[in-house]
Enzyme design. Structure first.
Site, short mmCIF file in Angstrom:
data_model
loop_
_atom_site.label_atom_id
_atom_site.label_comp_id
_atom_site.label_asym_id
_atom_site.label_seq_id
_atom_site.Cartn_x
_atom_site.Cartn_y
_atom_site.Cartn_z
CD GLU A 108 41.76 10.20 66.44
OE1 GLU A 108 42.69 9.98 65.64
OE2 GLU A 108 40.57 10.22 66.09
CG ASP A 109 39.88 6.28 65.56
OD1 ASP A 109 41.13 6.20 65.47
OD2 ASP A 109 39.13 6.08 64.59
CG ASP A 159 32.82 15.37 59.48
OD1 ASP A 159 32.59 14.57 60.40
OD2 ASP A 159 33.93 15.40 58.88
CD1 TRP A 188 42.00 11.82 59.44
CD2 TRP A 188 43.24 9.98 59.12
NE1 TRP A 188 41.15 10.78 59.18
CE2 TRP A 188 41.88 9.64 58.97
CE3 TRP A 188 44.20 8.98 58.96
CZ2 TRP A 188 41.45 8.35 58.67
CZ3 TRP A 188 43.77 7.68 58.66
CH2 TRP A 188 42.42 7.39 58.51
CG MET A 241 31.57 12.56 57.70
SD MET A 241 33.19 11.78 57.71
CE MET A 241 33.70 12.10 56.02
CG ASP A 246 34.57 13.23 63.89
OD1 ASP A 246 35.20 13.34 64.94
OD2 ASP A 246 34.89 12.46 62.97
NE ARG A 279 43.43 12.37 55.55
CZ ARG A 279 42.37 11.55 55.60
NH1 ARG A 279 41.23 11.96 56.10
NH2 ARG A 279 42.46 10.31 55.16
CG HIS A 314 35.66 16.14 54.97
ND1 HIS A 314 36.95 15.73 55.21
CD2 HIS A 314 34.88 15.45 55.86
CE1 HIS A 314 36.96 14.85 56.20
NE2 HIS A 314 35.72 14.65 56.60
C1 UD2 Z 1 37.72 9.82 60.93
C2 UD2 Z 1 36.87 9.57 62.15
C3 UD2 Z 1 37.27 10.55 63.23
C4 UD2 Z 1 38.73 10.46 63.56
C5 UD2 Z 1 39.53 10.62 62.29
C6 UD2 Z 1 40.99 10.31 62.49
C7 UD2 Z 1 34.87 8.93 61.02
C8 UD2 Z 1 33.51 9.25 60.71
N1 UD2 Z 1 35.52 9.78 61.79
O1 UD2 Z 1 37.34 11.07 60.42
O2 UD2 Z 1 36.50 10.35 64.40
O3 UD2 Z 1 38.99 9.28 64.23
O4 UD2 Z 1 39.08 9.74 61.26
O5 UD2 Z 1 41.63 11.31 63.16
O6 UD2 Z 1 35.38 7.91 60.62
N2 UD2 Z 1 38.67 18.62 62.26
C9 UD2 Z 1 38.50 19.98 62.04
N3 UD2 Z 1 39.39 20.67 61.27
C10 UD2 Z 1 40.44 20.05 60.70
C11 UD2 Z 1 40.62 18.67 60.90
C12 UD2 Z 1 39.69 17.97 61.67
O7 UD2 Z 1 37.55 20.59 62.54
O8 UD2 Z 1 41.22 20.73 60.01
C13 UD2 Z 1 37.78 17.90 63.20
C14 UD2 Z 1 36.35 17.83 62.70
O9 UD2 Z 1 35.49 17.77 63.82
C15 UD2 Z 1 36.38 16.51 61.98
C16 UD2 Z 1 37.25 15.66 62.90
O10 UD2 Z 1 38.23 16.57 63.38
O11 UD2 Z 1 35.10 15.99 61.77
C17 UD2 Z 1 37.89 14.45 62.25
O12 UD2 Z 1 38.64 14.81 61.12
P1 UD2 Z 1 38.20 14.42 59.62
O13 UD2 Z 1 36.75 14.62 59.49
O14 UD2 Z 1 39.07 15.14 58.67
O15 UD2 Z 1 38.59 12.91 59.54
P2 UD2 Z 1 37.70 11.67 59.01
O16 UD2 Z 1 36.46 12.09 58.36
O17 UD2 Z 1 38.56 10.74 58.27
MN MN Z 2 35.13 13.70 58.60
#
Ligand code: UD2
Ligand code: MN
Length: 349
Positions: free
Chosen positions: A262-263, A199, A259, A289, A197, A294, A292
């Protein structure tokens, strides 16, 4: 006497002709000899591009070496040690402090596309870092600022690939990761892939961003989960798979739009192929992390629970073997390669 004079004259002319031929031959040889030096002098050494260089055309490979050149290097240099000697251990990572990339931008050890390899030894693995991306410029700055020095201390032969989803369709993280795998391999002969990711930053550089004999989950103790795993088979955030491990599971699903899920699907694939996952120790696997909200175009995928219950049935046909996309642009910056891609849209829309 006259006859003698006649044959003497003939001999003289033949000798003169012979000498002239020798002189011409010698000059031609000398000219070619000098030109060969000239050519050698003009072969660019496999080194780094000038500072600030930026390539916006379709494809300019960072020209990391071919296997043949690698073999030559391997003869003169030792493999890097299993444990990199200059690691620092726990790190200070602070997202409230603005960061600048100017020092990294002038780092002559980095070549175009954010490619690096140690000069003191031969890395044991060639690692492509694949980052799914859209509209997270500030996060990218932090990632580059913190990750390049860490990866360098880890003595990896690595390149950074930011795979940006073009357009305004729902985000698809796993499909972008598949694209990153394919595109990175067109650039260099990587044997290991770290999917990260944008972040997430590890806060201990002993958490090596490389591949192991089983797929590895690297972001095991995240601040957002109270430095714990949210659940036991959690595989989100940052993970590494060798080329072989990745191919064994047919890559990732291309069908998780939005969202989540997939993981878990990746985790199912690994298990279904008889693999297990490895993790660093809790204290070494700590990471942060960037907080941020959604993203608007990455709302929770309502079908994710149904989808992950069918991984066994879908994985054979849905993955790297069914991947389709088109590259919109390929741009090598100083610190990373950005590949903007069109990956289509969810089928039901
Ligand atoms: C969690 C997981 C992530 C993934 C996601 C579900 C953690 C730390 N990470 O992240 O691996 O499984 O849930 O899909 O738990 N991104 C962009 N632009 C966007 C949207 C996403 O660049 O508009 C990329 C970016 O690299 C981001 C990643 O996709 O870090 C995951 O998306 P997130 O950070 O919004 O989701 P998060 O933090 O819940
Ligand atoms: Mn994130």
């Amino acid at each position: 006497m006259a006859e003698f004079h006649g044959s003497f004259g003939l001999l003289q002319r033949t000798c003169a002709l012979l000498v002239a031929a020798c002189v011409i031959h010698l000059s031609v040889v000398i000219v070619f000899y000098m030109r060969s030096f000239d050519i050698v002098a003009r072969i660019p050494l496999p080194q780094h591009e000038p500072t600030g260089a930026r390539e916006t055309s379709a494809r300019n490979r960072s020209a990391p070496d071919t296997p043949e050149v690698d073999a030559e290097r391997n003869q003169t240099l030792q493999y890097c040690p299993e444990t990199p000697p200059r690691l620092e251990g726990p790190l200070h990572v602070d997202f409230s402090r603005p960061v600048k990339l100017d020092v990294l931008m002038t780092d002559a050890r980095l070549s175009l596309g954010g490619h690096y390899r140690p000069s003191e030894c031969v890395s044991r693995q060639k690692v492509a870092l694949i980052i799914p991306f859209r509209d997270r410029e500030l996060h990218l700055t932090y990632w580059l600022f913190y990750m390049h020095p860490i990866l360098q201390r880890q003595q990896l032969d690595y390149g950074v690939y930011v795979i940006e989803q073009n357009g305004d369709e729902t985000f698809n993280r796993a499909k972008l990761l598949n694209v990153g795998y394919v595109e990175a391999l067109k650039d260099y002969h990587y044997d290991c892939f770290v999917f990260s990711d944008i972040d997430i930053i590890p806060i201990d550089d002993r958490n090596l961003y490389k591949c192991y004999d089983q797929p590895r989950h690297l972001s095991v103790a995240m601040d957002k989960f109270g430095f714990n795993l949210p659940y036991n088979h959690y595989f989100g955030g940052v993970s590494s798979l060798s080329k072989e491990q990745y191919l064994k599971i047919n890559g990732f699903s291309n069908n998780y739009w939005g969202w989540g899920g997939e993981d878990d699907d990746i985790y199912n694939r690994l298990l279904l192929q008889g693999m297990s996952i490895t993790r660093p120790d809790h204290n070494i696997g700590m990471c942060k992390m960037i907080r941020h909200v959604r993203d608007k175009l990455n709302q929770p995928n309502p079908q994710r629970f149904t989808q992950i219950s069918y991984t066994r049935e879908t994985m054979e046909k849905d993955g790297i073997n069914s991947l389709s996309y088109s590259v919109v642009s390929w741009e090598k910056n100083r610190l990373y390669t950005k590949i903007i891609v069109d990956i289509g849209k969810p089928p039901h829309l």
